[in-house]
Design a protein around this motif. Structure first.
Motif, mmCIF file in Angstrom:
data_model
loop_
_atom_site.group_PDB
_atom_site.id
_atom_site.type_symbol
_atom_site.label_atom_id
_atom_site.label_comp_id
_atom_site.label_asym_id
_atom_site.label_seq_id
_atom_site.Cartn_x
_atom_site.Cartn_y
_atom_site.Cartn_z
ATOM 1 N N ARG A 10 0.959 -1.289 0.021
ATOM 2 C CA ARG A 10 -0.001 -0.103 0.037
ATOM 3 C C ARG A 10 0.881 1.276 -0.028
ATOM 4 N N THR A 55 -7.101 0.266 -5.448
ATOM 5 C CA THR A 55 -6.501 -0.866 -5.851
ATOM 6 C C THR A 55 -6.688 -1.447 -7.410
ATOM 7 N N THR A 88 -4.718 -5.059 0.380
ATOM 8 C CA THR A 88 -5.337 -4.706 1.471
ATOM 9 C C THR A 88 -4.995 -5.698 2.570
ATOM 10 N N ARG A 89 -4.481 -6.778 2.397
ATOM 11 C CA ARG A 89 -4.120 -7.617 3.402
ATOM 12 C C ARG A 89 -2.619 -8.250 3.175
#
Length: 109
Positions: A6, A17, A41-42
């Motif tokens: 990110r 994204t 995001t993870r």
């Protein structure tokens, strides 16, 4: 482990994204929107080496800039007040256990 994708995207001016889909395709990595969303995001549990290589090329970075590994401090027996936990014991610290042999035709005592 810290996943820095990110931050690398923000440094490159990518704030959504979906901004990552076309650069990945340019590097022959075909991921769906949902897969790219999860990737951004993870922290991934597993990562395909081709995806890692593509991300490093896209952001002109090495794997160590994309993934930061922090060493965790483990408690020692001295810090635990001399009461070592099961995790502190290695196989070499265990005492031997006497084997008990039984004939197959006699019941165990």
């Amino acid at each position: 482990m810290r996943w820095n994708l990110r931050a690398l995207m923000a440094d490159a001016g990518m704030f959504q994204t979906t901004d990552l889909i076309q650069p990945l395709r340019d590097h022959d990595v075909q991921l769906s929107r949902e897969q790219v969303f999860r990737l951004v995001t993870r922290t991934p549990e597993r990562l395909n080496i081709e995806v890692l290589a593509a991300l490093c090329q896209i952001f002109d970075c090495g794997p160590s800039e994309l993934i930061t590994v922090k060493a965790q401090h483990t408690s020692t027996q001295a810090e635990a007040g001399g009461q070592g936990s099961r995790r502190d014991i290695s196989i070499g610290d265990l005492p031997p256990v006497r084997a008990r042999l039984h004939r197959p035709d006699t019941p165990n005592r």
